[in-house]
Design an enzyme around this catalytic site. Structure first.
Site, PDB file in Angstrom:
ATOM      1  N   LEU A 347       0.835  -1.201   0.000  1.00 20.86           N
ATOM      2  CA  LEU A 347       0.000   0.000   0.000  1.00 20.86           C
ATOM      3  C   LEU A 347       0.864   1.244   0.000  1.00 20.86           C
ATOM      4  O   LEU A 347       0.513   2.271  -0.554  1.00 20.86           O
ATOM      5  CB  LEU A 347      -0.901   0.011   1.234  1.00 20.86           C
ATOM      6  CG  LEU A 347      -2.015  -1.030   1.269  1.00 20.86           C
ATOM      7  CD1 LEU A 347      -2.719  -1.000   2.614  1.00 20.86           C
ATOM      8  CD2 LEU A 347      -3.018  -0.762   0.157  1.00 20.86           C
ATOM      9  N   GLY A 348       1.991   1.153   0.660  1.00 21.85           N
ATOM     10  CA  GLY A 348       2.854   2.319   0.721  1.00 21.85           C
ATOM     11  C   GLY A 348       4.046   2.071   1.605  1.00 21.85           C
ATOM     12  O   GLY A 348       4.114   1.073   2.317  1.00 21.85           O
ATOM     13  N   GLY A 351       7.470   5.991   6.982  1.00 20.12           N
ATOM     14  CA  GLY A 351       8.769   6.307   7.539  1.00 20.12           C
ATOM     15  C   GLY A 351       9.348   5.129   8.298  1.00 20.12           C
ATOM     16  O   GLY A 351      10.550   4.981   8.423  1.00 20.12           O
ATOM     17  N   PHE A 352       8.480   4.278   8.782  1.00 17.03           N
ATOM     18  CA  PHE A 352       8.957   3.214   9.657  1.00 17.03           C
ATOM     19  C   PHE A 352       8.827   1.824   9.058  1.00 17.03           C
ATOM     20  O   PHE A 352       9.135   0.846   9.688  1.00 17.03           O
ATOM     21  CB  PHE A 352       8.223   3.291  10.991  1.00 17.03           C
ATOM     22  CG  PHE A 352       8.402   4.610  11.656  1.00 17.03           C
ATOM     23  CD1 PHE A 352       9.619   4.925  12.246  1.00 17.03           C
ATOM     24  CD2 PHE A 352       7.388   5.549  11.655  1.00 17.03           C
ATOM     25  CE1 PHE A 352       9.794   6.154  12.855  1.00 17.03           C
ATOM     26  CE2 PHE A 352       7.574   6.782  12.260  1.00 17.03           C
ATOM     27  CZ  PHE A 352       8.775   7.099  12.856  1.00 17.03           C
ATOM     28  N   LYS A 369       1.774  -3.554   8.767  1.00 17.67           N
ATOM     29  CA  LYS A 369       2.968  -2.723   8.665  1.00 17.67           C
ATOM     30  C   LYS A 369       4.155  -3.535   9.134  1.00 17.67           C
ATOM     31  O   LYS A 369       4.151  -4.086  10.233  1.00 17.67           O
ATOM     32  CB  LYS A 369       2.806  -1.484   9.536  1.00 17.67           C
ATOM     33  CG  LYS A 369       3.959  -0.520   9.419  1.00 17.67           C
ATOM     34  CD  LYS A 369       3.584   0.821   9.981  1.00 17.67           C
ATOM     35  CE  LYS A 369       4.297   1.919   9.231  1.00 17.67           C
ATOM     36  NZ  LYS A 369       3.794   3.243   9.548  1.00 17.67           N
ATOM     37  N   ASP A 467       3.478  11.494  15.842  1.00 17.33           N
ATOM     38  CA  ASP A 467       3.767  11.579  14.411  1.00 17.33           C
ATOM     39  C   ASP A 467       2.513  11.923  13.608  1.00 17.33           C
ATOM     40  O   ASP A 467       2.109  11.198  12.714  1.00 17.33           O
ATOM     41  CB  ASP A 467       4.384  10.275  13.917  1.00 17.33           C
ATOM     42  CG  ASP A 467       5.181  10.465  12.631  1.00 17.33           C
ATOM     43  OD1 ASP A 467       5.454  11.642  12.268  1.00 17.33           O
ATOM     44  OD2 ASP A 467       5.508   9.461  11.986  1.00 17.33           O
TER      45      ASP A 467
END
Ligand SMILES: *[C@@H]1O[C@H](CO)[C@@H](O)[C@H](O)[C@H]1NC(C)=O
Ligand SMILES: *[C@@H]1O[C@H](CO)[C@@H](O)[C@H](O)[C@H]1NC(C)=O
Ligand SMILES: *[C@@H]1O[C@H](CO)[C@@H](O)[C@H](O)[C@H]1NC(C)=O
Ligand SMILES: *[C@@H]1O[C@H](CO)[C@@H](O)[C@H](O)[C@H]1NC(C)=O
Ligand SMILES: *[C@@H]1O[C@H](CO)[C@@H](O)[C@H](O)[C@H]1NC(C)=O
Length: 676
Positions: A347-348, A351-352, A369, A467
């Site tokens: 999906l993308g 940053g982590f 994730k 964040d």
């Protein structure tokens, strides 16, 4: 010597001549008929005319006797000659056993005799007993130490006992080569055997098929048949046995004569053929090795697959995780849900880590994730997992529900609900059609403010998001804003080396005091302020590619307000459909929240009220203290494993022509979590 009637039976393959009055017997079989012999045990005559004494079943005996006994009287010297052809065919892959004996016996009843080493001739009590009345020529293919066998391929003469009176390794004297040659009995090859008795000496000879009878016998022994058979009545035939070692044992042909009658020759060409199991004795060790090799290959493949799978789905699981059991996902289930973390499922890249779309059973959609981390991050892992799990208990309609987690070596996987409409930044920056209307933007801002206010005040304990930015704001099916990815910055924090107490976040959203004071609800408010400006202006808080005066959003909004008007910074894509009052209120609130003085920022509760017009915005001007300032931060590369950090030096506001008096410059090393 008066001879009476002479019967000659002419059967195609049996030539039988019985010289009956003096009990002299003479016959020749090249192959057998079903009723020619008396059979017992497993012995049978096959349709191929082979006499099969034993099949390849274990612990069996088989006997075959010429149906009539022959009798002799003491006045005449007794003699006989016999010639037979036998074959020992081992079962493929198995060492053959046990053997065949030519038998002369006073009886045909061997039902009490044992198989295996007894060859179907004796049992433990009859072996060695003179009352057995048995003379045998054994072709023994197993070494039985109890009977003083010399080897596992020998010929012996037995009198009432399996302890041979004389024996020799199976061999023959080659008339042409004038030397002894070995014979392998259990080879499947037919073996010729001659037994000759002249009244005093018993001779035994062996030879392969198609080899003439040797001129020297293999065994020669003085035997007194009258002693063995005081009744002078003798049956002749064969006995054979199997044990755990098994062979198909055959007799192909048999010629016999007693008295001085000449032994009839057998026509070898008329003998039945010995069936050979597909894999003969010579190839069987090869076959065994092949089978073993194949088994090993299969085992190795299975083992490999097992270890591959074990490794593929390997996880890290600590005892302290027990209490988080319900929140723990197995790596296997996540692997399957994301089709092995396929590219199409990506999906993308945040940053982590990378985010994948997954489908759990019952078509429940999830976002997974994957966050990789250094091993020193394991120290803070317990605390972090505890935090993640407690976040999972957070219930607010504007939070992305966190479902659970999974741990692997150097990797953490966070599972949350899948948001149908993706992340907000795509709509803001990717020129995605349709663009966002002002009312949509305002609604999303209110949603996120409400979620943050909940985190800061209404939840069991204070949660700091750390964040907040457009790429962490997700849009659900109803297009409501949902704050996601909380705690990630904290995780990154744990991953940092203990020497650095620096803060983490995304440049442009980071409050200046973050580096000195650490994260607080007020740093969240600062980030939310930057986010409000971002949504209203349709650009990121820091854009290094822009002209110097525009690079820093906070500063640019403030300067514009000073120079012309506040609302001219708004996203041009908004067109004419917006409320000027609302736009200006949101911009002012954004500046208020990004005040460099933490204490001057409103709380999230207040922000929610301002956005809903339930609380009037305090009077501010672009010249109010702390407003419109931007902090200069020196970013140094921090090689954290979590984020693909890059060293980047931001443009220096000091050198820009329109530097502000309000600017407060903080020079500090911070970790730069690369934003989308
Ligand atoms: C051995 O065989 C004899 C008859 O031949 C029988 O009487 C005896 O019981 C048998 N002994 C064993 C131990 O089987
Ligand atoms: C037995 O063999 C010997 C030679 O070893 C020979 O002299 C004798 O004639 C043979 N007897 C019979 C019955 O074949
Ligand atoms: C054989 O045995 C019988 C009976 O025991 C005896 O009368 C005869 O003399 C023996 N023959 C020889 C050649 O030893
Ligand atoms: C958001 O998702 C829903 C459901 O998939 C869809 O019907 C709607 O068009 C989406 N909205 C936008 C703006 O893409
Ligand atoms: C801001 O600084 C400039 C010089 O950089 C100065 O001329 C101006 O008076 C200052 N304004 C305020 C409000 O302090």
């Amino acid at each position: 010597m008066a001879r009476g009637l002479l019967f000659i039976w002419m059967i195609p393959f049996v030539h039988l001549i019985s010289l009956s009055s003096q009990q002299d017997i003479r016959f020749v079989y090249t192959g057998f008929g079903p009723t020619d012999l008396y059979l017992d045990g497993v012995a049978s005559v096959l349709s191929s005319r082979l006499l099969q004494l034993t099949d390849a079943s274990s612990q069996k005996t088989g006997h075959a006797f010429y149906k009539q006994p022959f009798e002799f009287n003491s006045s005449e010297p007794f003699s006989f000659s016999t010639h037979f052809i036998c074959a020992f065919v081992p079962k493929p892959g198995v060492i053959g056993g046990h053997g065949i004996a030519f038998v002369a016996s006073s009886s045909t009843d061997f039902t009490q005799a044992d198989p295996t080493q007894y060859l179907g001739l004796f049992n433990i009590s009859t072996n060695g007993s003179p009352s057995s009345h048995v003379l045998a020529v054994e072709l023994d293919t197993v070494l039985s130490a109890e009977f003083d066998d010399i080897d596992n391929n020998h010929v012996g003469i037995d009198v009432n006992s399996l302890k041979s009176v004389v024996s020799a390794p199976a061999s023959y004297f080659s008339n042409t080569e004038r030397m002894n040659k070995a014979i392998q009995l259990v080879s499947g090859d037919p073996v010729q055997v001659w037994v000759d008795y002249d009244g005093t000496v018993l001779n035994v000879s062996l030879a392969p098929l198609k080899v003439q009878k040797p001129i020297q016998p293999l065994l020669s022994r003085a035997i007194n048949l009258s002693e063995i058979f005081p009744d002078r009545r003798v049956f002749v035939g064969f006995s054979a046995s199997t044990g755990s070692l098994i062979s198909y044992q055959y007799v192909l042909g048999w010629s016999f004569s007693s008295g001085g009658v000449l032994l009839q020759d057998m026509d070898i060409s008329k003998l039945p053929h010995v069936p050979r199991p597909k894999a003969g004795n010579k190839t069987s060790p090869l076959l065994i090795s092949l089978l073993i090799l194949m088994a090993l290959v299969v085992l190795a493949a299975l083992g490999g697959a097992y270890f591959y799978r074990r490794n593929k789905y390997a996880e890290v699981r600590d005892p302290w995780e027990k209490e988080y059991g319900p929140h723990r996902f197995s790596y296997k289930s996540l692997y399957k849900a994301t089709k092995g973390f396929k590219k199409e499922r990506l999906l993308g890249k945040g940053g982590f880590g990378e985010i994948y779309k997954g489908t759990l059973p019952l078509s429940r959609q999830i976002a997974v994730k994957r966050v990789s981390h250094k091993h020193n991050a394991e120290q803070g892992m317990k605390q972090f997992v505890a935090e993640v799990v407690s976040m999972g208990s957070l219930k607010h309609r504007n939070l992305v529900p966190l479902l659970g987690y999974c741990r692997r070596k150097g990797e953490l996987l966070l599972v949350s609900e899948y948001m149908l409409n993706g992340s907000l930044d795509q709509y803001l920056f990717d020129n995605k059609d349709p663009g966002l209307s002002w009312s949509q933007r305002l609604a999303i801002l209110k949603d996120i403010a409400s979620a943050l206010s909940y985190l800061h005040t209404e939840a069991d304990k204070v949660f700091i998001h750390r964040d907040i930015k457009a790429s962490n704001v997700m849009l659900d099916a109803e297009f409501s804003g949902r704050l996601g990815d909380f705690g990630m910055a904290r995780f990154h924090d744990h991953g940092a080396s203990p020497a650095t107490t620096a803060a983490v976040g995304t440049v442009g959203y980071m409050a200046p005091e973050l580096t000195t004071m650490g994260a607080s609800t007020r740093t969240d408010v600062y980030a939310f302020g930057a986010f409000m400006l971002e949504v209203t202006c349709g650009r990121r808080p820091v854009e290094p590619e822009m002209p110097a005066e525009k690079q820093y959003l906070v500063k640019w909004v403030c300067e514009s307000w000073k120079r012309v008007s506040l609302h001219e910074v708004k996203d041009p894509r908004l067109g004419g459909e917006f409320s000027l009052e609302e736009v200006e209120m949101v911009l002012k609130l954004g500046l208020l929240c990004t005040n460099i003085v933490p204490e001057s920022r409103p709380t999230m509760e207040e922000v929610v009220q301002y956005l809903n017009w339930s609380l009037p915005l305090p009077e501010i001007s672009p010249y109010s203290p702390g407003i419109g300032a931007f902090t200069r931060v020196v970013l140094e590369a921090f090689s954290s494993s979590s984020a693909s950090s890059t060293s980047r030096r931001l443009p220096d506001p000091l050198n820009s022509s329109s530097s502000s008096n309000n600017s407060m410059f903080v020079t500090h090393t911070i970790i730069y979590g690369q934003g989308r």
